[in-house]
Write a protein that holds these residues in place. Structure first.
Motif, mmCIF file in Angstrom:
data_model
loop_
_atom_site.group_PDB
_atom_site.id
_atom_site.type_symbol
_atom_site.label_atom_id
_atom_site.label_comp_id
_atom_site.label_asym_id
_atom_site.label_seq_id
_atom_site.Cartn_x
_atom_site.Cartn_y
_atom_site.Cartn_z
ATOM 1 N N VAL A 45 31.964 -3.405 28.101
ATOM 2 C CA VAL A 45 31.632 -4.391 29.057
ATOM 3 C C VAL A 45 30.618 -5.669 28.735
ATOM 4 N N ARG A 46 30.821 -6.845 28.942
ATOM 5 C CA ARG A 46 30.229 -7.772 28.325
ATOM 6 C C ARG A 46 29.908 -8.932 29.401
ATOM 7 N N ASP A 47 28.907 -9.722 29.463
ATOM 8 C CA ASP A 47 28.616 -10.892 30.314
ATOM 9 C C ASP A 47 28.522 -10.467 31.783
ATOM 10 N N VAL A 48 27.583 -9.257 32.069
ATOM 11 C CA VAL A 48 27.486 -8.820 33.194
ATOM 12 C C VAL A 48 26.503 -9.749 34.177
ATOM 13 N N VAL A 101 29.279 -7.954 41.539
ATOM 14 C CA VAL A 101 29.043 -8.116 39.826
ATOM 15 C C VAL A 101 30.444 -8.385 39.215
ATOM 16 N N THR A 102 30.039 -9.599 38.301
ATOM 17 C CA THR A 102 31.238 -10.244 37.433
ATOM 18 C C THR A 102 30.938 -9.805 36.348
ATOM 19 N N MET A 103 32.271 -9.757 35.409
ATOM 20 C CA MET A 103 31.916 -9.198 34.018
ATOM 21 C C MET A 103 33.150 -9.429 32.983
ATOM 22 N N LYS A 104 33.263 -9.308 31.962
ATOM 23 C CA LYS A 104 34.253 -9.163 30.966
ATOM 24 C C LYS A 104 34.545 -7.944 30.624
ATOM 25 N N THR A 105 35.545 -7.165 30.594
ATOM 26 C CA THR A 105 35.809 -5.997 29.913
ATOM 27 C C THR A 105 36.725 -5.936 28.655
ATOM 28 N N TYR A 106 36.406 -5.061 27.749
ATOM 29 C CA TYR A 106 37.534 -5.213 26.509
ATOM 30 C C TYR A 106 37.901 -3.572 26.477
ATOM 31 N N VAL A 107 38.993 -3.433 26.032
ATOM 32 C CA VAL A 107 39.487 -1.958 25.827
ATOM 33 C C VAL A 107 39.510 -1.937 24.366
ATOM 34 N N GLY A 108 38.903 -0.645 23.785
ATOM 35 C CA GLY A 108 38.754 0.005 22.561
ATOM 36 C C GLY A 108 37.354 -0.295 22.163
ATOM 37 N N HIS A 135 36.927 -1.670 19.186
ATOM 38 C CA HIS A 135 36.732 -2.864 18.534
ATOM 39 C C HIS A 135 37.379 -3.979 19.123
ATOM 40 N N LEU A 136 37.413 -4.030 20.567
ATOM 41 C CA LEU A 136 37.688 -5.035 21.260
ATOM 42 C C LEU A 136 39.286 -5.334 21.004
ATOM 43 N N ASP A 137 40.153 -4.218 21.093
ATOM 44 C CA ASP A 137 41.582 -4.417 20.789
ATOM 45 C C ASP A 137 42.196 -5.294 21.826
ATOM 46 N N THR A 138 41.993 -4.853 22.929
ATOM 47 C CA THR A 138 42.733 -5.505 24.262
ATOM 48 C C THR A 138 41.851 -6.354 25.187
ATOM 49 N N GLY A 139 41.955 -7.377 25.537
ATOM 50 C CA GLY A 139 41.147 -8.196 26.517
ATOM 51 C C GLY A 139 41.011 -9.610 26.058
ATOM 52 N N PRO A 140 40.105 -10.246 26.645
ATOM 53 C CA PRO A 140 39.050 -9.728 27.560
ATOM 54 C C PRO A 140 39.891 -9.870 29.082
ATOM 55 N N PHE A 141 39.355 -8.910 30.132
ATOM 56 C CA PHE A 141 39.648 -8.885 31.513
ATOM 57 C C PHE A 141 38.575 -9.419 32.252
ATOM 58 N N SER A 142 39.153 -9.937 33.256
ATOM 59 C CA SER A 142 37.855 -10.518 34.190
ATOM 60 C C SER A 142 37.768 -9.648 35.272
ATOM 61 N N VAL A 143 36.685 -9.008 35.528
ATOM 62 C CA VAL A 143 36.368 -8.067 36.588
ATOM 63 C C VAL A 143 35.524 -8.466 37.577
ATOM 64 N N VAL A 153 44.114 -10.094 33.638
ATOM 65 C CA VAL A 153 43.895 -10.456 32.235
ATOM 66 C C VAL A 153 43.178 -11.774 32.250
ATOM 67 N N LEU A 154 42.489 -12.214 31.460
ATOM 68 C CA LEU A 154 41.775 -13.388 31.123
ATOM 69 C C LEU A 154 42.595 -14.233 30.118
ATOM 70 N N ASP A 155 43.223 -15.417 30.391
ATOM 71 C CA ASP A 155 44.042 -15.962 29.338
ATOM 72 C C ASP A 155 43.051 -16.677 28.367
ATOM 73 N N GLU A 156 43.692 -17.490 27.462
ATOM 74 C CA GLU A 156 42.701 -17.999 26.160
ATOM 75 C C GLU A 156 42.211 -19.190 26.817
ATOM 76 N N VAL A 157 42.510 -19.833 27.465
ATOM 77 C CA VAL A 157 42.209 -21.202 28.138
ATOM 78 C C VAL A 157 40.832 -20.709 29.255
ATOM 79 N N GLU A 158 41.111 -19.955 30.047
ATOM 80 C CA GLU A 158 39.968 -19.603 30.759
ATOM 81 C C GLU A 158 38.754 -18.598 29.863
#
Length: 299
Positions: free
Chosen positions: A239-242, A253-260, A262-270, A290-295
């Protein structure tokens, strides 16, 4: 031989004269020093209830003696009232503190005190407030808790004015953040009973999973988590940027999440939304996508 004896006699005579003169000068210097060190007392007239000549004599007599173990000894310094009647030298220090009327902490500039307390974390600041009344006053300073909030959470809410002060606002935000951490722990442990207790039992709760599936109502939301736990293995989230925002009885609460690891999958906007009911924070809304590259680059 006679010249030698006369020379020795003259030398010894000169030496004794010089010695006597030196001792006389030393005695006069000590006398002057004693007179200057003696505190002067204002003289009051008899019409104002002042002392008479006999009182002045007694006063001069008292200045020539000091009290030592119950006996009077010849001493040239004035009497210190703190040593009379069983007093000690500690009374002098206490008197100095009482005359200033403030402790060292109180004499500090408020900005300096706030800056010093900003280096403490949440548990240390709470322990400091339980030491004594002065530390409690310093630790409850609103600016100190505002600085701690910006350090532990976010500085985005610098213009916010909490209704109950920054200390209460910090405690509420910390409670919401801890509940948000438990949410991811329940997913990681695939604990359906704990997840069921986390959600508010109401028909207006909503849940949107990363797959895009939307569920409304308490029963539907709990069933969606049951399906997710049955099909998926334990997921380790990073979990990042809480960012948390707390109102009276609602928080999100807003945040970005990664799975794994080593941050294999993501980021997800939660986004998680909580409501305060019956003394605890309960989840009423969860949205993950899922948060695309532009966002991701603009975020």
């Amino acid at each position: 031989m006679e010249i030698t004896s006369f020379t020795l006699f003259s030398s010894s005579h000169t030496f004794f004269v010089a010695l006597a003169f030196t001792l006389l000068c030393l005695f006069l210097f000590l006398a002057v020093l004693t007179v200057r060190s003696r505190p002067s007392k204002p003289r009051r007239s008899q019409s104002d209830g002042g002392s008479s000549d006999d009182d002045d004599k007694n006063e001069k007599l008292c200045n020539c003696f000091c009290h030592s173990n119950g006996a009077l000894s010849d001493y040239s310094e004035p009497v210190d009232a703190s040593h009379l009647n069983g007093g000690t030298e500690k009374q002098t220090a206490v008197t100095e503190i009482e005359t200033t009327g403030a402790s060292m902490m109180e004499q500090l500039v408020p900005e300096i005190t706030t800056h010093a307390l900003s280096y403490l974390d949440y548990p240390s600041l709470c322990r400091l407030s339980m030491t004594n009344s002065l530390m409690r006053k310093a630790a409850n300073d609103d600016n100190a808790w505002k600085a701690l909030y910006h350090k532990d959470f976010t500085s985005e809410q610098d213009t916010v004015t909490p209704v109950n002060g920054w200390k209460a606002y910090y405690a509420a935000t910390r409670a919401v953040v801890m509940v948000n951490v438990q949410f991811f722990n329940f997913i990681r442990d695939r604990s359906l009973p704990e997840m069921s207790r986390l959600w508010l039992n109401a028909d207006y709760v909503k849940c949107v999973h990363p797959s895009g599936e939307f569920f409304s109502g308490y029963s539907a939301v709990v069933q969606s988590w049951q399906l997710a736990f049955n099909w998926e293995q334990g997921v380790n989230f990073q979990v990042r940027d809480v960012r948390a925002r707390v109102l009276t009885d609602m928080a999100w609460v807003t945040m970005k999440t990664y799975v794994g690891d080593h941050l294999d999958t993501g980021p997800f906007s939660v986004t998680n939304i909580f409501e305060f009911h019956n003394g605890r924070w309960s989840m009423v809304h969860h949205h993950s996508s899922v948060l695309d590259e532009v966002e991701h680059q603009n975020a």
